[in-house]
Design a protein around this motif. Structure first.
Motif, PDB file in Angstrom:
ATOM      1  N   ARG A  49       0.788  -1.272  -0.069  1.00 52.65           N
ATOM      2  CA  ARG A  49      -0.014  -0.059  -0.133  1.00 52.65           C
ATOM      3  C   ARG A  49       0.710   1.192  -0.122  1.00 52.65           C
ATOM      4  O   ARG A  49       0.431   2.507  -0.665  1.00 52.65           O
ATOM      5  CB  ARG A  49      -0.876  -0.109   1.267  1.00 52.65           C
ATOM      6  N   LYS A  50       2.151   1.213   0.722  1.00 51.37           N
ATOM      7  CA  LYS A  50       3.012   2.399   0.885  1.00 51.37           C
ATOM      8  C   LYS A  50       3.448   2.576  -0.539  1.00 51.37           C
ATOM      9  O   LYS A  50       3.446   3.843  -0.795  1.00 51.37           O
ATOM     10  CB  LYS A  50       3.944   2.202   1.764  1.00 51.37           C
ATOM     11  N   THR A  51       3.714   1.670  -1.472  1.00 48.09           N
ATOM     12  CA  THR A  51       4.498   1.893  -2.545  1.00 48.09           C
ATOM     13  C   THR A  51       3.609   2.276  -3.704  1.00 48.09           C
ATOM     14  O   THR A  51       3.639   3.501  -4.230  1.00 48.09           O
ATOM     15  CB  THR A  51       5.121   0.721  -3.044  1.00 48.09           C
ATOM     16  N   THR A  52       2.396   1.644  -3.775  1.00 48.74           N
ATOM     17  CA  THR A  52       1.225   2.143  -4.583  1.00 48.74           C
ATOM     18  C   THR A  52       0.793   3.643  -4.318  1.00 48.74           C
ATOM     19  O   THR A  52       0.293   4.444  -5.091  1.00 48.74           O
ATOM     20  CB  THR A  52      -0.169   1.295  -4.270  1.00 48.74           C
ATOM     21  N   ASN A  53       0.568   4.104  -2.871  1.00 48.87           N
ATOM     22  CA  ASN A  53       0.059   5.192  -2.585  1.00 48.87           C
ATOM     23  C   ASN A  53       1.291   6.382  -3.152  1.00 48.87           C
ATOM     24  O   ASN A  53       0.846   7.373  -3.519  1.00 48.87           O
ATOM     25  CB  ASN A  53       0.118   5.465  -1.126  1.00 48.87           C
ATOM     26  N   ALA A  54       2.638   5.999  -3.042  1.00 49.32           N
ATOM     27  CA  ALA A  54       3.396   6.838  -3.484  1.00 49.32           C
ATOM     28  C   ALA A  54       3.483   7.013  -4.987  1.00 49.32           C
ATOM     29  O   ALA A  54       3.617   8.370  -5.360  1.00 49.32           O
ATOM     30  CB  ALA A  54       5.059   6.357  -2.929  1.00 49.32           C
ATOM     31  N   GLU A  55       3.253   5.928  -5.670  1.00 50.14           N
ATOM     32  CA  GLU A  55       3.176   5.917  -7.047  1.00 50.14           C
ATOM     33  C   GLU A  55       2.018   6.860  -7.544  1.00 50.14           C
ATOM     34  O   GLU A  55       2.186   7.783  -8.572  1.00 50.14           O
ATOM     35  CB  GLU A  55       3.033   4.664  -7.721  1.00 50.14           C
ATOM     36  N   LYS A  58       2.777  10.518  -6.930  1.00 50.63           N
ATOM     37  CA  LYS A  58       3.664  11.060  -8.012  1.00 50.63           C
ATOM     38  C   LYS A  58       2.799  11.365  -9.296  1.00 50.63           C
ATOM     39  O   LYS A  58       3.099  12.488  -9.878  1.00 50.63           O
ATOM     40  CB  LYS A  58       4.743  10.133  -8.218  1.00 50.63           C
ATOM     41  N   ILE A  59       1.942  10.677  -9.609  1.00 52.28           N
ATOM     42  CA  ILE A  59       1.048  10.732 -10.770  1.00 52.28           C
ATOM     43  C   ILE A  59       0.101  11.933 -10.634  1.00 52.28           C
ATOM     44  O   ILE A  59      -0.008  12.788 -11.456  1.00 52.28           O
ATOM     45  CB  ILE A  59       0.474   9.702 -11.154  1.00 52.28           C
ATOM     46  N   TYR A  60      -0.329  12.057  -9.554  1.00 46.45           N
ATOM     47  CA  TYR A  60      -1.192  13.220  -9.180  1.00 46.45           C
ATOM     48  C   TYR A  60      -0.428  14.618  -9.285  1.00 46.45           C
ATOM     49  O   TYR A  60      -0.970  15.447  -9.681  1.00 46.45           O
ATOM     50  CB  TYR A  60      -1.850  12.925  -7.773  1.00 46.45           C
ATOM     51  N   LEU A  61       0.729  14.457  -8.653  1.00 48.78           N
ATOM     52  CA  LEU A  61       1.543  15.776  -8.530  1.00 48.78           C
ATOM     53  C   LEU A  61       1.983  16.123 -10.026  1.00 48.78           C
ATOM     54  O   LEU A  61       2.012  17.243 -10.462  1.00 48.78           O
ATOM     55  CB  LEU A  61       2.678  15.806  -7.646  1.00 48.78           C
ATOM     56  N   GLN A  62       2.251  15.302 -10.941  1.00 44.48           N
ATOM     57  CA  GLN A  62       2.649  15.577 -12.252  1.00 44.48           C
ATOM     58  C   GLN A  62       1.515  16.028 -12.897  1.00 44.48           C
ATOM     59  O   GLN A  62       1.737  17.123 -13.484  1.00 44.48           O
ATOM     60  CB  GLN A  62       3.038  14.147 -12.993  1.00 44.48           C
TER      61      GLN A  62
END
Length: 154
Positions: A49-55, A58-62
């Motif tokens: 969950r931590k890695t998927t939330n980080a990804e 990242k997509i949201y911020l881009q």
């Protein structure tokens, strides 16, 4: 299916959050947390969950920075430049068409102030006869133009 199995199924298979699971099974959040922490798969699920939330972050911020419209600041540098040009031209041409003593002193760096407050040239410098050796700073100098004429500074 009992409550514990239902909680674990919703958490690991459906990937719901603990507070959402608590609403579905009508139990408290601490109870759901206790059941989830007791399971062996908890650490692996937390990392996933931590890695998927980080990804996802990242997509949201881009996307956010691609579409974000920053507020524009008023650029009045051109108007400031025009006002400065007008002020300089007024100071350089307030008497006849020659360069005034005051404008020359302001424009050049060969003058320094003596004990009386007047501007004088260093005696070591050799300048032409058209350059004043000293400038009396106790004179009226037009600094701004108004409706009735000039505003003088002392």
């Amino acid at each position: 299916m009992n409550t514990k199995e239902q909680i674990l199924d919703l958490y690991y298979n459906e990937h719901l959050k603990q507070n959402e699971i608590a609403k579905v099974v009508r139990k408290s959040c601490p109870y759901v947390s206790k059941i989830v922490r007791a399971d062996n798969r908890n650490n692996q699920e937390k990392e996933t969950r931590k890695t998927t939330n980080a990804e996802n972050r990242k997509i949201y911020l881009q996307n956010y920075f691609k579409t974000y419209n920053r507020p524009k600041k008023d650029d009045n540098s051109y108007e400031q430049m025009l006002a400065q040009q007008k002020q300089d031209s007024m100071e350089l041409s307030y008497s006849n068409n020659t360069l005034s003593d005051y404008a020359l002193a302001k424009w050049s760096s060969i003058y320094h102030t003596n004990s009386k407050g007047n501007l004088v040239i260093d005696r070591k410098l050799k300048v032409g006869s058209d350059i004043p050796k000293s400038i009396n700073m106790n004179i009226k100098v037009p600094t701004q133009k108004c409706k009735k004429g000039y505003v003088y500074s002392y």
